[in-house]
Design a protein around this motif. Structure first.
Motif, PDB file in Angstrom:
ATOM      1  N   TYR A   1       0.852  -1.304   0.007  1.00 41.81           N
ATOM      2  CA  TYR A   1      -0.110   0.112  -0.038  1.00 41.81           C
ATOM      3  C   TYR A   1       1.089   1.244  -0.198  1.00 41.81           C
ATOM      4  O   TYR A   1       1.843   1.347   0.792  1.00 41.81           O
ATOM      5  CB  TYR A   1      -0.875   0.046   1.313  1.00 41.81           C
ATOM      6  CG  TYR A   1      -2.027  -1.173   1.296  1.00 41.81           C
ATOM      7  CD1 TYR A   1      -3.155  -0.962   0.602  1.00 41.81           C
ATOM      8  CD2 TYR A   1      -1.777  -1.941   2.267  1.00 41.81           C
ATOM      9  CE1 TYR A   1      -3.878  -2.000   0.699  1.00 41.81           C
ATOM     10  CE2 TYR A   1      -2.570  -3.032   2.314  1.00 41.81           C
ATOM     11  CZ  TYR A   1      -3.859  -3.233   1.846  1.00 41.81           C
ATOM     12  OH  TYR A   1      -4.880  -3.894   1.708  1.00 41.81           O
TER      13      TYR A   1
ATOM     14  N   VAL B   1       3.864   0.640   2.580  1.00 38.60           N
ATOM     15  CA  VAL B   1       3.609  -0.524   3.478  1.00 38.60           C
ATOM     16  C   VAL B   1       3.612  -1.839   2.895  1.00 38.60           C
ATOM     17  O   VAL B   1       2.467  -2.022   2.306  1.00 38.60           O
ATOM     18  CB  VAL B   1       2.569  -0.221   4.595  1.00 38.60           C
ATOM     19  CG1 VAL B   1       2.109  -1.523   5.551  1.00 38.60           C
ATOM     20  CG2 VAL B   1       2.511   1.052   5.514  1.00 38.60           C
TER      21      VAL B   1
ATOM     22  N   ALA C   1       2.146  -5.261   2.974  1.00 40.44           N
ATOM     23  CA  ALA C   1       1.243  -5.648   3.690  1.00 40.44           C
ATOM     24  C   ALA C   1       1.000  -7.297   3.259  1.00 40.44           C
ATOM     25  O   ALA C   1       0.930  -8.076   4.344  1.00 40.44           O
ATOM     26  CB  ALA C   1      -0.331  -5.391   3.338  1.00 40.44           C
TER      27      ALA C   1
ATOM     28  N   PRO D   1      -0.922 -11.233  14.289  1.00 45.94           N
ATOM     29  CA  PRO D   1      -1.131 -10.182  15.244  1.00 45.94           C
ATOM     30  C   PRO D   1      -1.862  -9.027  14.273  1.00 45.94           C
ATOM     31  O   PRO D   1      -1.726  -9.069  13.053  1.00 45.94           O
ATOM     32  CB  PRO D   1       0.209  -9.775  15.683  1.00 45.94           C
ATOM     33  CG  PRO D   1       1.195 -10.495  14.611  1.00 45.94           C
ATOM     34  CD  PRO D   1       0.511 -11.524  14.111  1.00 45.94           C
TER      35      PRO D   1
ATOM     36  N   GLY E   1      -2.001  -6.112  11.730  1.00 41.07           N
ATOM     37  CA  GLY E   1      -1.470  -5.526  10.767  1.00 41.07           C
ATOM     38  C   GLY E   1      -0.525  -6.510  10.129  1.00 41.07           C
ATOM     39  O   GLY E   1       0.402  -6.343   9.284  1.00 41.07           O
ATOM     40  N   ALA E   2      -0.737  -7.918  10.487  1.00 37.26           N
ATOM     41  CA  ALA E   2       0.094  -8.872   9.783  1.00 37.26           C
ATOM     42  C   ALA E   2      -0.237  -9.144   8.428  1.00 37.26           C
ATOM     43  O   ALA E   2       0.568  -9.457   7.619  1.00 37.26           O
ATOM     44  CB  ALA E   2      -0.159 -10.152  10.623  1.00 37.26           C
ATOM     45  N   GLY E   3      -1.500  -8.817   7.820  1.00 33.38           N
ATOM     46  CA  GLY E   3      -1.945  -8.910   6.426  1.00 33.38           C
ATOM     47  C   GLY E   3      -2.838  -9.696   6.127  1.00 33.38           C
ATOM     48  O   GLY E   3      -3.289 -10.210   5.137  1.00 33.38           O
ATOM     49  N   LYS E   4      -3.594 -10.189   7.306  1.00 27.88           N
ATOM     50  CA  LYS E   4      -4.737 -11.082   7.142  1.00 27.88           C
ATOM     51  C   LYS E   4      -5.848 -10.505   6.432  1.00 27.88           C
ATOM     52  O   LYS E   4      -6.159 -11.166   5.509  1.00 27.88           O
ATOM     53  CB  LYS E   4      -5.183 -11.592   8.839  1.00 27.88           C
ATOM     54  CG  LYS E   4      -4.094 -12.103   9.660  1.00 27.88           C
ATOM     55  CD  LYS E   4      -4.705 -12.207  10.748  1.00 27.88           C
ATOM     56  CE  LYS E   4      -5.395 -11.236  11.657  1.00 27.88           C
ATOM     57  NZ  LYS E   4      -4.236 -10.142  12.208  1.00 27.88           N
ATOM     58  N   SER E   5      -6.376  -9.527   6.652  1.00 30.24           N
ATOM     59  CA  SER E   5      -7.583  -8.806   5.921  1.00 30.24           C
ATOM     60  C   SER E   5      -7.131  -8.536   4.508  1.00 30.24           C
ATOM     61  O   SER E   5      -7.967  -8.716   3.625  1.00 30.24           O
ATOM     62  CB  SER E   5      -7.803  -7.355   6.546  1.00 30.24           C
ATOM     63  OG  SER E   5      -8.343  -7.666   8.088  1.00 30.24           O
ATOM     64  N   THR E   6      -5.899  -8.095   4.409  1.00 30.74           N
ATOM     65  CA  THR E   6      -5.478  -7.916   2.918  1.00 30.74           C
ATOM     66  C   THR E   6      -5.590  -9.204   2.093  1.00 30.74           C
ATOM     67  O   THR E   6      -6.180  -9.450   0.929  1.00 30.74           O
ATOM     68  CB  THR E   6      -4.164  -7.327   3.130  1.00 30.74           C
ATOM     69  OG1 THR E   6      -4.037  -5.911   3.519  1.00 30.74           O
ATOM     70  CG2 THR E   6      -3.733  -7.120   1.435  1.00 30.74           C
TER      71      THR E   6
ATOM     72  N   GLN F   1     -14.848  -7.412   8.781  1.00 26.25           N
ATOM     73  CA  GLN F   1     -14.878  -7.076  10.296  1.00 26.25           C
ATOM     74  C   GLN F   1     -15.885  -6.153  10.715  1.00 26.25           C
ATOM     75  O   GLN F   1     -16.523  -6.228  11.551  1.00 26.25           O
ATOM     76  CB  GLN F   1     -13.569  -6.435  10.398  1.00 26.25           C
ATOM     77  CG  GLN F   1     -12.398  -7.285  10.689  1.00 26.25           C
ATOM     78  CD  GLN F   1     -11.175  -6.535  10.841  1.00 26.25           C
ATOM     79  OE1 GLN F   1     -11.079  -5.499  11.717  1.00 26.25           O
ATOM     80  NE2 GLN F   1     -10.008  -7.303  10.500  1.00 26.25           N
TER      81      GLN F   1
ATOM     82  N   GLU G   1     -11.920 -11.655  11.290  1.00 27.54           N
ATOM     83  CA  GLU G   1     -12.195 -11.409  12.719  1.00 27.54           C
ATOM     84  C   GLU G   1     -13.586 -11.477  13.274  1.00 27.54           C
ATOM     85  O   GLU G   1     -14.140 -10.551  13.818  1.00 27.54           O
ATOM     86  CB  GLU G   1     -11.643 -10.076  12.943  1.00 27.54           C
ATOM     87  CG  GLU G   1     -10.171  -9.961  12.463  1.00 27.54           C
ATOM     88  CD  GLU G   1      -9.211  -9.876  13.454  1.00 27.54           C
ATOM     89  OE1 GLU G   1      -9.449 -10.089  14.556  1.00 27.54           O
ATOM     90  OE2 GLU G   1      -8.014  -9.794  12.947  1.00 27.54           O
TER      91      GLU G   1
ATOM     92  N   GLU H   1       2.370  -2.469  14.730  1.00 23.44           N
ATOM     93  CA  GLU H   1       1.830  -2.606  13.297  1.00 23.44           C
ATOM     94  C   GLU H   1       2.445  -1.973  12.206  1.00 23.44           C
ATOM     95  O   GLU H   1       3.075  -1.124  12.308  1.00 23.44           O
ATOM     96  CB  GLU H   1       0.483  -1.704  13.446  1.00 23.44           C
ATOM     97  CG  GLU H   1      -0.541  -2.674  12.886  1.00 23.44           C
ATOM     98  CD  GLU H   1      -1.843  -1.888  12.213  1.00 23.44           C
ATOM     99  OE1 GLU H   1      -1.917  -1.296  11.263  1.00 23.44           O
ATOM    100  OE2 GLU H   1      -2.710  -1.778  12.961  1.00 23.44           O
ATOM    101  N   GLY H   2       2.409  -3.135  11.089  1.00 24.38           N
ATOM    102  CA  GLY H   2       3.032  -2.298   9.879  1.00 24.38           C
ATOM    103  C   GLY H   2       4.348  -2.665   9.538  1.00 24.38           C
ATOM    104  O   GLY H   2       5.308  -2.553  10.456  1.00 24.38           O
TER     105      GLY H   2
HETATM  106  N1  LIG Z   1      -5.821   0.666   2.476  1.00 21.45           N
HETATM  107  C1  LIG Z   1      -4.831   0.787   3.219  1.00 21.45           C
HETATM  108  N2  LIG Z   1      -3.751   1.768   3.048  1.00 21.45           N
HETATM  109  C2  LIG Z   1      -2.609   1.710   3.491  1.00 21.45           C
HETATM  110  N3  LIG Z   1      -1.964   0.847   4.415  1.00 21.45           N
HETATM  111  C3  LIG Z   1      -2.984  -0.157   4.627  1.00 21.45           C
HETATM  112  C4  LIG Z   1      -4.172  -0.304   4.086  1.00 21.45           C
HETATM  113  N4  LIG Z   1      -4.860  -1.520   4.487  1.00 21.45           N
HETATM  114  C5  LIG Z   1      -4.026  -2.113   5.185  1.00 21.45           C
HETATM  115  N5  LIG Z   1      -2.933  -1.238   5.336  1.00 21.45           N
HETATM  116  C6  LIG Z   1      -1.889  -1.624   6.229  1.00 21.45           C
HETATM  117  O1  LIG Z   1      -1.288  -3.012   5.667  1.00 21.45           O
HETATM  118  C7  LIG Z   1      -0.859  -3.832   6.756  1.00 21.45           C
HETATM  119  C8  LIG Z   1      -1.744  -5.062   6.970  1.00 21.45           C
HETATM  120  O2  LIG Z   1      -2.978  -4.593   7.196  1.00 21.45           O
HETATM  121  P1  LIG Z   1      -4.176  -5.675   7.325  1.00 21.45           P
HETATM  122  O3  LIG Z   1      -5.528  -4.833   7.666  1.00 21.45           O
HETATM  123  O4  LIG Z   1      -4.153  -6.565   5.925  1.00 21.45           O
HETATM  124  O5  LIG Z   1      -3.585  -6.621   8.556  1.00 21.45           O
HETATM  125  P2  LIG Z   1      -4.459  -7.528   9.645  1.00 21.45           P
HETATM  126  O6  LIG Z   1      -3.592  -8.633  10.029  1.00 21.45           O
HETATM  127  O7  LIG Z   1      -5.858  -7.776   8.980  1.00 21.45           O
HETATM  128  O8  LIG Z   1      -4.621  -6.654  10.726  1.00 21.45           O
HETATM  129  P3  LIG Z   1      -5.844  -6.290  11.751  1.00 21.45           P
HETATM  130  O9  LIG Z   1      -6.019  -7.559  12.445  1.00 21.45           O
HETATM  131  O10 LIG Z   1      -5.426  -5.043  12.350  1.00 21.45           O
HETATM  132  O11 LIG Z   1      -7.100  -6.010  10.722  1.00 21.45           O
HETATM  133  C9  LIG Z   1      -1.038  -2.834   8.127  1.00 21.45           C
HETATM  134  O12 LIG Z   1       0.048  -2.250   8.580  1.00 21.45           O
HETATM  135  C10 LIG Z   1      -1.820  -1.959   7.605  1.00 21.45           C
HETATM  136  O13 LIG Z   1      -1.696  -0.636   8.298  1.00 21.45           O
END
Ligand SMILES: Nc1ncnc2c1ncn2[C@@H]1O[C@H](COP(=O)(O)OP(=O)(O)OP(=O)(O)O)[C@@H](O)[C@H]1O
Length: 335
Positions: free
Chosen positions: A19, A26, A28, A47, A49-54, A93, A170, A331-332
């Motif tokens: 991103y 960042v 992800a 944890p 910010g690990a990248g799960k949602s991405t 979420q 989540e 995070e990140g």
């Molecule tokens: N649209 C975006 N723009 C910029 N950075 C992003 C965006 N979406 C996610 N990130 C960053 O990418 C990294 C991974 O985010 P992601 O949401 O995939 O993690 P996660 O494991 O799902 O965390 P969480 O449990 O907090 O949702 C994080 O550092 C987050 O801040």
């Protein structure tokens, strides 16, 4: 149904996603690969910010990867997103239901959005309300329901079109322990009774341990471990020792404790986090006198000591090189 490999419902190969640009970029996902067998609950654990949602957003066609490929229910998410979308349900979420509509209205509307006739949408809504034990509240405004019931409604809405694969991002965040246990039972049943493949992201170690037949641990955009919870824990031979340090012990005492315990023969992976010292030992009972003597010599009096079989906490520590709770606070990964 087309399949990439027999019995594989989801396959992610080398997914990458960054991103932003320049100094603020960042990363992800940094080459994430895993395969999910059909009909199981699969955990994507990591944890904040690990990248799960991405990863889930890419697999559910809501976002495109910068690199890598993925198939869901046999459909390539980049080349065949429309068909992939029909085969999947996605529960984000954030709540998806309309609080100003009743539970039944929410489900019927969801069914209509997925192209069901009015009659089929009503029938499916009735089925799902019964299935999730929401029948009694069906005609009350969803906004007035309890948090646990609202989460079940979100999950039911993701199932309206009978998907083969369900993504739950989540699902139990913010629920009280009772509501969480209720939702766990439902998620179990989705795979066991309905043969659905469920990909669940969570940052609760206990949740992954309880629900997932298999899981990957994601840390800073990479997969650091993969297997069944039992397998992963069994790979760590020996016991886990947890020493609670007195609340008054400041950083200096904690540092001394860590140093002293780390010097005991047979002790490894010593961490101190929030007043709790953790370590791994070959044989807990045999190592205990040495640990106590070391703490005593360092002038540290523990308030409690427990010994246990390794947990996913220990698995994470071994593979990611830091304690899960510590990682969950940061995070990140800047590129
Ligand atoms: N649209 C975006 N723009 C910029 N950075 C992003 C965006 N979406 C996610 N990130 C960053 O990418 C990294 C991974 O985010 P992601 O949401 O995939 O993690 P996660 O494991 O799902 O965390 P969480 O449990 O907090 O949702 C994080 O550092 C987050 O801040």
């Amino acid at each position: 149904m087309p399949t990439t490999r027999s019995g594989t419902a989801i396959e992610a190969v080398n997914l990458g996603k960054t991103y932003g640009r320049g100094e603020k970029a960042v990363r992800a996902l940094n080459g994430v690969s895993f395969a999910v067998p059909t009909g199981v609950v699969f955990g994507l654990l990591g944890p904040n910010g690990a990248g799960k949602s991405t990863a889930v957003r890419i697999l559910s066609t809501l976002s495109k990867p910068d690199s890598g490929t993925a198939t869901v229910a046999g459909f390539d998410v980049r080349r065949d997103p429309a068909r992939a979308r029909r085969a999947i349900g996605y529960v984000s979420q954030k709540p998806a239901f309309d609080p100003m509509a009743t539970g039944r209205e929410n489900l019927v509307l969801s069914g209509r959005v997925y192209g069901l006739s009015r009659r089929d949408a009503r029938e499916r809504a009735r089925e799902l309300l019964t299935r999730f034990g929401l029948g009694d509240a069906a005609d009350r405004l969803a906004g007035k329901w309890s948090g646990g019931m609202q989460r079940k409604l979100d999950v039911a809405m993701g199932l309206v079109h009978r998907p083969r694969v369900l993504f739950l991002d989540e699902p139990t965040t913010g629920l009280d322990p009772e509501a969480r246990a209720g939702l766990w039972a439902e998620i179990d049943r989705l795979a066991a009774d309905d043969g659905l493949t469920v990909l669940l992201t969570t940052h609760y170690l206990e949740e992954a341990d309880r629900l997932a037949a298999r899981l990957v641990i994601v840390d800073a955009g990479r997969v650091v471990a993969e297997g069944s919870p039992e397998q992963l824990k069994n790979e760590l031979h020996g016991d886990s020792v947890q020493v609670e340090l007195a609340a008054g012990d400041a950083g200096d005492a904690r540092h001394r404790a860590r140093h002293a315990v780390g010097a005991v023969p047979g002790v490894a992976d010593v961490t101190v986090d929030g007043g709790v010292l953790r370590a791994r030992v070959g044989n807990g009972a045999a190592a205990l006198p040495g640990v106590l003597a070391a703490l005593d010599a360092a002038g540290v009096v523990p308030t409690a000591i427990t010994m246990a079989r390794p947990s996913l906490d220990d698995v994470y520590l071994r593979h990611a090189g830091r304690a899960f709770r510590e990682a969950d606070r940061t995070e990140g990964v800047l590129v």
